[in-house]
Design a protein around this motif. Structure first.
Motif, PDB file in Angstrom:
ATOM      1  N   LEU A 155     -27.549   3.630  47.079  1.00 34.24           N
ATOM      2  CA  LEU A 155     -28.112   4.787  47.766  1.00 34.24           C
ATOM      3  C   LEU A 155     -27.017   5.661  48.380  1.00 34.24           C
ATOM      4  CD1 LEU A 155     -31.125   2.974  49.440  1.00 34.24           C
ATOM      5  CD2 LEU A 155     -31.336   4.930  47.905  1.00 34.24           C
ATOM      6  N   THR A 156     -26.016   5.010  48.962  1.00 34.80           N
ATOM      7  CA  THR A 156     -24.924   5.764  49.585  1.00 34.80           C
ATOM      8  C   THR A 156     -24.155   6.572  48.550  1.00 34.80           C
ATOM      9  OG1 THR A 156     -24.708   4.149  51.383  1.00 34.80           O
ATOM     10  CG2 THR A 156     -22.803   5.565  50.941  1.00 34.80           C
ATOM     11  N   TRP A 157     -23.944   5.987  47.370  1.00 34.90           N
ATOM     12  CA  TRP A 157     -23.232   6.732  46.320  1.00 34.90           C
ATOM     13  C   TRP A 157     -24.046   7.949  45.881  1.00 34.90           C
ATOM     14  CZ3 TRP A 157     -24.021   8.186  41.239  1.00 34.90           C
ATOM     15  CH2 TRP A 157     -22.880   8.696  40.586  1.00 34.90           C
ATOM     16  N   PHE A 158     -25.348   7.740  45.646  1.00 34.97           N
ATOM     17  CA  PHE A 158     -26.187   8.861  45.214  1.00 34.97           C
ATOM     18  C   PHE A 158     -26.328   9.923  46.309  1.00 34.97           C
ATOM     19  CE2 PHE A 158     -27.523   6.083  41.758  1.00 34.97           C
ATOM     20  CZ  PHE A 158     -27.668   6.998  40.707  1.00 34.97           C
ATOM     21  N   GLU A 159     -26.186   9.503  47.536  1.00 35.72           N
ATOM     22  CA  GLU A 159     -26.262  10.457  48.650  1.00 35.72           C
ATOM     23  C   GLU A 159     -25.182  11.530  48.516  1.00 35.72           C
ATOM     24  OE1 GLU A 159     -27.214   9.882  53.370  1.00 35.72           O
ATOM     25  OE2 GLU A 159     -25.643   8.641  52.488  1.00 35.72           O
ATOM     26  N   GLY A 160     -24.020  11.127  48.000  1.00 30.42           N
ATOM     27  CA  GLY A 160     -22.931  12.072  47.820  1.00 30.42           C
ATOM     28  C   GLY A 160     -22.953  12.779  46.477  1.00 30.42           C
ATOM     29  N   GLN A 161     -23.973  12.488  45.661  1.00 27.06           N
ATOM     30  CA  GLN A 161     -24.053  13.085  44.327  1.00 27.06           C
ATOM     31  C   GLN A 161     -25.271  13.994  44.149  1.00 27.06           C
ATOM     32  OE1 GLN A 161     -21.589  12.497  41.929  1.00 27.06           O
ATOM     33  NE2 GLN A 161     -20.576  11.530  43.704  1.00 27.06           N
ATOM     34  N   VAL A 162     -25.949  14.302  45.252  1.00 29.02           N
ATOM     35  CA  VAL A 162     -27.123  15.169  45.155  1.00 29.02           C
ATOM     36  C   VAL A 162     -26.717  16.510  44.542  1.00 29.02           C
ATOM     37  CG1 VAL A 162     -28.863  16.441  46.460  1.00 29.02           C
ATOM     38  CG2 VAL A 162     -28.322  14.080  47.076  1.00 29.02           C
ATOM     39  N   GLY A 163     -27.444  16.911  43.522  1.00 39.78           N
ATOM     40  CA  GLY A 163     -27.114  18.148  42.811  1.00 39.78           C
ATOM     41  C   GLY A 163     -26.231  17.919  41.608  1.00 39.78           C
ATOM     42  N   ARG A 164     -25.697  16.716  41.469  1.00 44.12           N
ATOM     43  CA  ARG A 164     -24.804  16.412  40.351  1.00 44.12           C
ATOM     44  C   ARG A 164     -25.371  15.331  39.439  1.00 44.12           C
ATOM     45  NH1 ARG A 164     -19.456  14.525  41.935  1.00 44.12           N
ATOM     46  NH2 ARG A 164     -18.846  15.282  39.852  1.00 44.12           N
ATOM     47  N   VAL A 165     -26.603  14.910  39.713  1.00 40.70           N
ATOM     48  CA  VAL A 165     -27.309  13.933  38.870  1.00 40.70           C
ATOM     49  C   VAL A 165     -28.725  14.463  38.682  1.00 40.70           C
ATOM     50  CG1 VAL A 165     -28.096  11.560  38.612  1.00 40.70           C
ATOM     51  CG2 VAL A 165     -25.959  12.039  39.841  1.00 40.70           C
ATOM     52  N   MET A 166     -29.262  14.334  37.486  1.00 44.06           N
ATOM     53  CA  MET A 166     -30.608  14.828  37.228  1.00 44.06           C
ATOM     54  C   MET A 166     -31.439  13.748  36.545  1.00 44.06           C
ATOM     55  SD  MET A 166     -29.867  17.396  33.995  1.00 44.06           S
ATOM     56  CE  MET A 166     -31.610  17.686  33.712  1.00 44.06           C
ATOM     57  N   VAL A 167     -32.733  14.009  36.451  1.00 39.08           N
ATOM     58  CA  VAL A 167     -33.654  13.082  35.788  1.00 39.08           C
ATOM     59  C   VAL A 167     -34.192  13.761  34.539  1.00 39.08           C
ATOM     60  CG1 VAL A 167     -35.787  11.762  35.978  1.00 39.08           C
ATOM     61  CG2 VAL A 167     -34.317  12.054  37.986  1.00 39.08           C
ATOM     62  N   ARG A 168     -34.112  13.045  33.419  1.00 44.79           N
ATOM     63  CA  ARG A 168     -34.646  13.556  32.165  1.00 44.79           C
ATOM     64  C   ARG A 168     -35.434  12.444  31.491  1.00 44.79           C
ATOM     65  NH1 ARG A 168     -30.165  15.418  28.315  1.00 44.79           N
ATOM     66  NH2 ARG A 168     -29.990  17.101  29.866  1.00 44.79           N
ATOM     67  N   ASP A 169     -36.692  12.728  31.224  1.00 46.05           N
ATOM     68  CA  ASP A 169     -37.577  11.724  30.607  1.00 46.05           C
ATOM     69  C   ASP A 169     -37.602  10.428  31.405  1.00 46.05           C
ATOM     70  OD1 ASP A 169     -38.137  13.495  28.523  1.00 46.05           O
ATOM     71  OD2 ASP A 169     -36.417  12.763  27.344  1.00 46.05           O
ATOM     72  N   GLY A 170     -37.566  10.565  32.729  1.00 42.45           N
ATOM     73  CA  GLY A 170     -37.639   9.393  33.600  1.00 42.45           C
ATOM     74  C   GLY A 170     -36.354   8.616  33.740  1.00 42.45           C
ATOM     75  N   LYS A 171     -35.246   9.136  33.182  1.00 45.76           N
ATOM     76  CA  LYS A 171     -33.968   8.430  33.251  1.00 45.76           C
ATOM     77  C   LYS A 171     -32.925   9.297  33.953  1.00 45.76           C
ATOM     78  CE  LYS A 171     -34.745   5.791  28.996  1.00 45.76           C
ATOM     79  NZ  LYS A 171     -34.219   5.463  27.642  1.00 45.76           N
ATOM     80  N   LEU A 172     -31.969   8.624  34.586  1.00 41.45           N
ATOM     81  CA  LEU A 172     -30.891   9.333  35.271  1.00 41.45           C
ATOM     82  C   LEU A 172     -29.890   9.878  34.249  1.00 41.45           C
ATOM     83  CD1 LEU A 172     -30.282   6.779  38.151  1.00 41.45           C
ATOM     84  CD2 LEU A 172     -31.218   9.079  38.429  1.00 41.45           C
ATOM     85  N   VAL A 173     -29.466  11.096  34.469  1.00 35.59           N
ATOM     86  CA  VAL A 173     -28.470  11.733  33.609  1.00 35.59           C
ATOM     87  C   VAL A 173     -27.306  12.188  34.481  1.00 35.59           C
ATOM     88  CG1 VAL A 173     -27.973  13.606  32.009  1.00 35.59           C
ATOM     89  CG2 VAL A 173     -30.234  12.527  32.000  1.00 35.59           C
ATOM     90  N   PHE A 174     -26.100  11.700  34.138  1.00 34.64           N
ATOM     91  CA  PHE A 174     -24.910  12.053  34.910  1.00 34.64           C
ATOM     92  C   PHE A 174     -24.168  13.216  34.253  1.00 34.64           C
ATOM     93  CE2 PHE A 174     -25.457   8.575  37.709  1.00 34.64           C
ATOM     94  CZ  PHE A 174     -25.932   7.509  36.949  1.00 34.64           C
ATOM     95  N   PHE A 175     -23.447  13.956  35.066  1.00 30.48           N
ATOM     96  CA  PHE A 175     -22.748  15.130  34.563  1.00 30.48           C
ATOM     97  C   PHE A 175     -21.340  14.827  34.054  1.00 30.48           C
ATOM     98  CE2 PHE A 175     -25.251  18.544  37.123  1.00 30.48           C
ATOM     99  CZ  PHE A 175     -26.400  18.161  36.466  1.00 30.48           C
ATOM    100  N   SER A 176     -20.833  13.631  34.381  1.00 31.34           N
ATOM    101  CA  SER A 176     -19.469  13.323  33.955  1.00 31.34           C
ATOM    102  C   SER A 176     -19.311  11.837  33.669  1.00 31.34           C
ATOM    103  CB  SER A 176     -18.463  13.727  35.037  1.00 31.34           C
ATOM    104  OG  SER A 176     -18.560  12.873  36.169  1.00 31.34           O
ATOM    105  N   LYS A 177     -18.308  11.527  32.869  1.00 33.45           N
ATOM    106  CA  LYS A 177     -17.979  10.148  32.548  1.00 33.45           C
ATOM    107  C   LYS A 177     -17.517   9.413  33.796  1.00 33.45           C
ATOM    108  CE  LYS A 177     -14.843   7.384  29.681  1.00 33.45           C
ATOM    109  NZ  LYS A 177     -13.731   7.435  28.676  1.00 33.45           N
ATOM    110  N   GLU A 178     -16.824  10.132  34.684  1.00 33.69           N
ATOM    111  CA  GLU A 178     -16.318   9.519  35.910  1.00 33.69           C
ATOM    112  C   GLU A 178     -17.461   9.002  36.781  1.00 33.69           C
ATOM    113  OE1 GLU A 178     -15.300  12.377  34.658  1.00 33.69           O
ATOM    114  OE2 GLU A 178     -13.270  11.731  34.053  1.00 33.69           O
ATOM    115  N   GLN A 179     -18.545   9.766  36.838  1.00 26.29           N
ATOM    116  CA  GLN A 179     -19.702   9.327  37.615  1.00 26.29           C
ATOM    117  C   GLN A 179     -20.233   7.993  37.078  1.00 26.29           C
ATOM    118  OE1 GLN A 179     -22.037  12.990  37.053  1.00 26.29           O
ATOM    119  NE2 GLN A 179     -22.307  13.044  39.282  1.00 26.29           N
ATOM    120  N   ALA A 180     -20.387   7.927  35.787  1.00 23.73           N
ATOM    121  CA  ALA A 180     -20.903   6.705  35.172  1.00 23.73           C
ATOM    122  C   ALA A 180     -19.983   5.521  35.422  1.00 23.73           C
ATOM    123  CB  ALA A 180     -21.088   6.924  33.670  1.00 23.73           C
ATOM    124  N   GLU A 181     -18.682   5.769  35.422  1.00 23.78           N
ATOM    125  CA  GLU A 181     -17.718   4.692  35.644  1.00 23.78           C
ATOM    126  C   GLU A 181     -17.777   4.163  37.076  1.00 23.78           C
ATOM    127  OE1 GLU A 181     -14.064   6.510  34.535  1.00 23.78           O
ATOM    128  OE2 GLU A 181     -14.257   5.988  32.403  1.00 23.78           O
TER     129      GLU A 181
END
Length: 249
Positions: A155-181
């Protein structure tokens, strides 16, 4: 909530040890029956308190803290953290309740036991039950708090990523490889915590006391003086392991 409910709030130490003393006597006295009845009533009180706490744990809806939609909004993350904090508070409440229940059971046996022998046997059975149940409850508490901590990190990590992660077809979509890592190890820690909690819950389920058996034994042990014993030779019963009271993640 029945003892075999999928929600468990901890394993209670057993108070109902009076039946061992009662069946050992050649004749059951009024004092014997009263002692067992009072012990049964106190055990039922402890059971009700554990069930009430179990209802609170279920109502806390911890699984709702990490929905894809919630993780992508500031309000959703804030709500998720509130759920985790509520859950942690209930774990603290459970620890205090189990200590209180044991103290009440110990006081009862020290002050209400009908004979020194019954008092000694009862306290020994209670201590033996406490030793095994405390270990299991400690393991459960550790596993559940580790689960809550892992969720908090996510939750704390996503708190700092608001606006940089989206939901598509019920799944999380990240904007960069670094986020996923960065998030991948946090999700792995969460999965590990879930697995550990499941293992403890499975052990706790094996320690569950079968409610119907307890009810039948308690009813027989507290029967009025002059009541009939069960047919055949009565075996001296060993101290039982008690009820479960735990939230699904």
């Amino acid at each position: 909530m029945k003892a075999r409910s999928v929600a468990a709030v901890g394993v209670a130490v057993l108070l109902m040890v009076g039946s061992n003393f009662v069946w050992a006597a050649e004749e059951r006295t009024d004092a014997d029956a009263a002692f067992v009845q009072q012990a049964t009533a106190l055990q039922a009180k402890h059971q009700r308190a554990l069930e009430a706490l179990g209802s609170k744990l279920l109502a806390s809806n911890l699984s709702g803290a990490l929905t894809p939609e919630g993780l992508t909004t500031a309000a959703g993350v804030s709500s998720g953290k509130a759920l985790v904090n509520t859950y942690r508070g209930l774990l603290d409440e459970r620890k205090a309740l189990l200590r209180k229940n044991h103290a009440e059971a110990e006081k009862f046996l020290k002050t209400k036991a009908v004979s020194p022998g019954a008092r000694k046997d009862g306290l020994a059975a209670l201590d033996a039950s406490k030793a095994s149940m405390t270990k299991l409850n400690d393991e459960l508490d550790f596993a559940q708090r580790r689960m809550a901590d892992a969720m908090w990190k996510v939750l704390t990590w996503f708190e700092g990523q608001v606006g940089r992660v989206m939901v598509r077809d019920g799944k999380l979509v990240f904007f960069s490889k670094e986020q996923a890592e960065v998030i991948s190890p946090l999700f792995e820690e969460l999965r590990y915590a879930e697995s550990g909690q499941k293992a403890v819950l499975e052990r706790a389920a094996k320690a569950m006391y079968v409610e119907e058996t307890f009810g039948a034994q308690a009813a027989a042990a507290s029967a009025p003086v002059g009541g009939k014993r069960p047919a055949g030779k009565v075996k001296k019963k060993q101290p039982e392991k008690s009820v479960l009271v735990v939230p699904k993640s």
